[in-house]
Design a protein around this motif. Sequence first.
Motif, PDB file in Angstrom:
ATOM      1  N   LEU A  47     -15.244  34.782  40.187  1.00 12.44           N
ATOM      2  CA  LEU A  47     -13.957  35.226  40.714  1.00 12.44           C
ATOM      3  C   LEU A  47     -13.841  36.743  40.575  1.00 12.44           C
ATOM      4  N   TRP A  48     -12.942  37.312  41.381  1.00 13.70           N
ATOM      5  CA  TRP A  48     -12.778  38.762  41.360  1.00 13.70           C
ATOM      6  C   TRP A  48     -11.443  39.138  41.982  1.00 13.70           C
ATOM      7  N   PHE A  49     -11.062  40.390  41.793  1.00 14.41           N
ATOM      8  CA  PHE A  49      -9.893  40.915  42.502  1.00 14.41           C
ATOM      9  C   PHE A  49     -10.027  42.424  42.662  1.00 14.41           C
ATOM     10  N   VAL A  50      -9.313  42.944  43.639  1.00 16.72           N
ATOM     11  CA  VAL A  50      -9.155  44.386  43.844  1.00 16.72           C
ATOM     12  C   VAL A  50      -7.731  44.734  43.451  1.00 16.72           C
ATOM     13  N   GLY A  51      -7.569  45.807  42.674  1.00 17.29           N
ATOM     14  CA  GLY A  51      -6.244  46.182  42.193  1.00 17.29           C
ATOM     15  C   GLY A  51      -5.924  47.637  42.461  1.00 17.29           C
ATOM     16  N   THR A  52      -4.835  48.089  41.893  1.00 19.73           N
ATOM     17  CA  THR A  52      -4.340  49.440  42.123  1.00 19.73           C
ATOM     18  C   THR A  52      -4.959  50.435  41.155  1.00 19.73           C
ATOM     19  N   ASP A  53      -5.213  51.644  41.660  1.00 20.38           N
ATOM     20  CA  ASP A  53      -5.698  52.768  40.861  1.00 20.38           C
ATOM     21  C   ASP A  53      -6.843  52.303  39.955  1.00 20.38           C
ATOM     22  N   GLU A  54      -6.745  52.555  38.637  1.00 15.43           N
ATOM     23  CA  GLU A  54      -7.699  52.011  37.670  1.00 15.43           C
ATOM     24  C   GLU A  54      -6.954  51.122  36.675  1.00 15.43           C
ATOM     25  N   ASP A  55      -6.028  50.324  37.213  1.00 14.47           N
ATOM     26  CA  ASP A  55      -5.159  49.501  36.366  1.00 14.47           C
ATOM     27  C   ASP A  55      -5.775  48.154  36.006  1.00 14.47           C
ATOM     28  N   TYR A  56      -6.722  47.676  36.784  1.00 10.36           N
ATOM     29  CA  TYR A  56      -7.395  46.408  36.543  1.00 10.36           C
ATOM     30  C   TYR A  56      -6.374  45.296  36.266  1.00 10.36           C
ATOM     31  N   GLN A 103      -6.036  60.352  50.808  1.00 12.21           N
ATOM     32  CA  GLN A 103      -7.341  60.854  50.393  1.00 12.21           C
ATOM     33  C   GLN A 103      -7.354  61.149  48.895  1.00 12.21           C
ATOM     34  N   TYR A 104      -8.408  60.694  48.242  1.00 10.67           N
ATOM     35  CA  TYR A 104      -8.677  60.846  46.809  1.00 10.67           C
ATOM     36  C   TYR A 104      -7.887  59.878  45.929  1.00 10.67           C
ATOM     37  N   ASP A 105      -7.056  59.015  46.527  1.00 12.29           N
ATOM     38  CA  ASP A 105      -6.439  57.954  45.737  1.00 12.29           C
ATOM     39  C   ASP A 105      -7.497  56.906  45.388  1.00 12.29           C
ATOM     40  N   ARG A 106      -7.155  56.033  44.429  1.00 17.34           N
ATOM     41  CA  ARG A 106      -8.140  55.090  43.914  1.00 17.34           C
ATOM     42  C   ARG A 106      -7.648  53.652  43.961  1.00 17.34           C
ATOM     43  N   ILE A 107      -8.613  52.759  44.054  1.00 18.16           N
ATOM     44  CA  ILE A 107      -8.381  51.342  43.819  1.00 18.16           C
ATOM     45  C   ILE A 107      -9.413  50.891  42.795  1.00 18.16           C
ATOM     46  N   CYS A 108      -9.174  49.740  42.178  1.00 20.55           N
ATOM     47  CA  CYS A 108     -10.132  49.226  41.201  1.00 20.55           C
ATOM     48  C   CYS A 108     -10.646  47.865  41.662  1.00 20.55           C
ATOM     49  N   TYR A 109     -11.790  47.488  41.134  1.00 19.91           N
ATOM     50  CA  TYR A 109     -12.420  46.218  41.494  1.00 19.91           C
ATOM     51  C   TYR A 109     -13.016  45.613  40.231  1.00 19.91           C
ATOM     52  N   LEU A 110     -12.601  44.391  39.911  1.00 21.66           N
ATOM     53  CA  LEU A 110     -13.115  43.697  38.735  1.00 21.66           C
ATOM     54  C   LEU A 110     -13.796  42.412  39.184  1.00 21.66           C
TER      55      LEU A 110
END
Length: 294
Positions: A47-56, A103-110
């Motif tokens: 299982l996995w998810f994509v989240g906001t910034d580096e918030d996981y 531009q330059y914003d981030r998402i996280c992936y766990l």
Amino acid sequence: MTAYRFRVKFEPDPTSLWRDIVVGADRTLAEFQRTINAATGLDQGHLWFVGTDEDYWNSDVKYQSPQQYEGAPETDPLLGPERLENAGEVTIGEMTRQLGLEQYDRICYLYDYGDEWRFYAILKAIDSEEASDREPTVVNEKGDPIDDQYGSAGTDSNSPSLPEPLRSVLPETAVPVADLRNLEARDDVVHVLVLLSFETGFGAVCERFAIQFEDAGYVIENFQPGWQVVEEVDGTDRTEDQLLAALADAVREWHAEIVEISGAMTGQHFDDETIESMHVELEAELERKGYDHL
């Protein structure tokens, strides 16, 4: 007509393992995720998810793998304000609008809730002339894929070792500038560029430099607990001048990346002048060598 370029970085060691992926706005997050895993050496069995910034786990919005989502309600009272979305249905374009990504914003992936393989992705560019249905494609990369997913989770085995003669001559701490200059007397060293130096009671010392051999160039930074290659440039089919130009560009990219990381850690915004100020020693070194046109 829109595509997005993300730099996907392995969180435990973002300077040693990353992939630049271009993906069309109409492609789903699940398609993006499959490309990330294939490019970094991970399987598709968890299982996995994509989240906001580096918030996981603390993300306000989680784009879950389709097998986990399975028609779950958009909100769950037990999870408070967290919103859940189906990554198999949400497109890249929809996600960027929902999160207000610029531009330059981030998402996280766990990936894999047991071993927790963590990545974050920086939105490097938005191309309004690229096809919206473009398949996710790796266009640039650094570091070998993970070769032992179940034996080294969350650890880094991708850091390139220092090239000789550096492995045997560099101390763990800052190195005297004079010692770096002396390396240019070696037959196998073409250029040394001092990039970050400061004066001490024992003379000038350096904590960042670039070194060029006949077939490769490296940008090297002094981290704790020692020196590490942060950029590597292949010299195949390049002349000496072309390799030096590519190495100088790699230095500039690394400086821009340092600014991005610093901004993310401090919450401050740094403009182009900050990056340009980091190039001062590079430009001085190129001028000293007669390559100020590079």
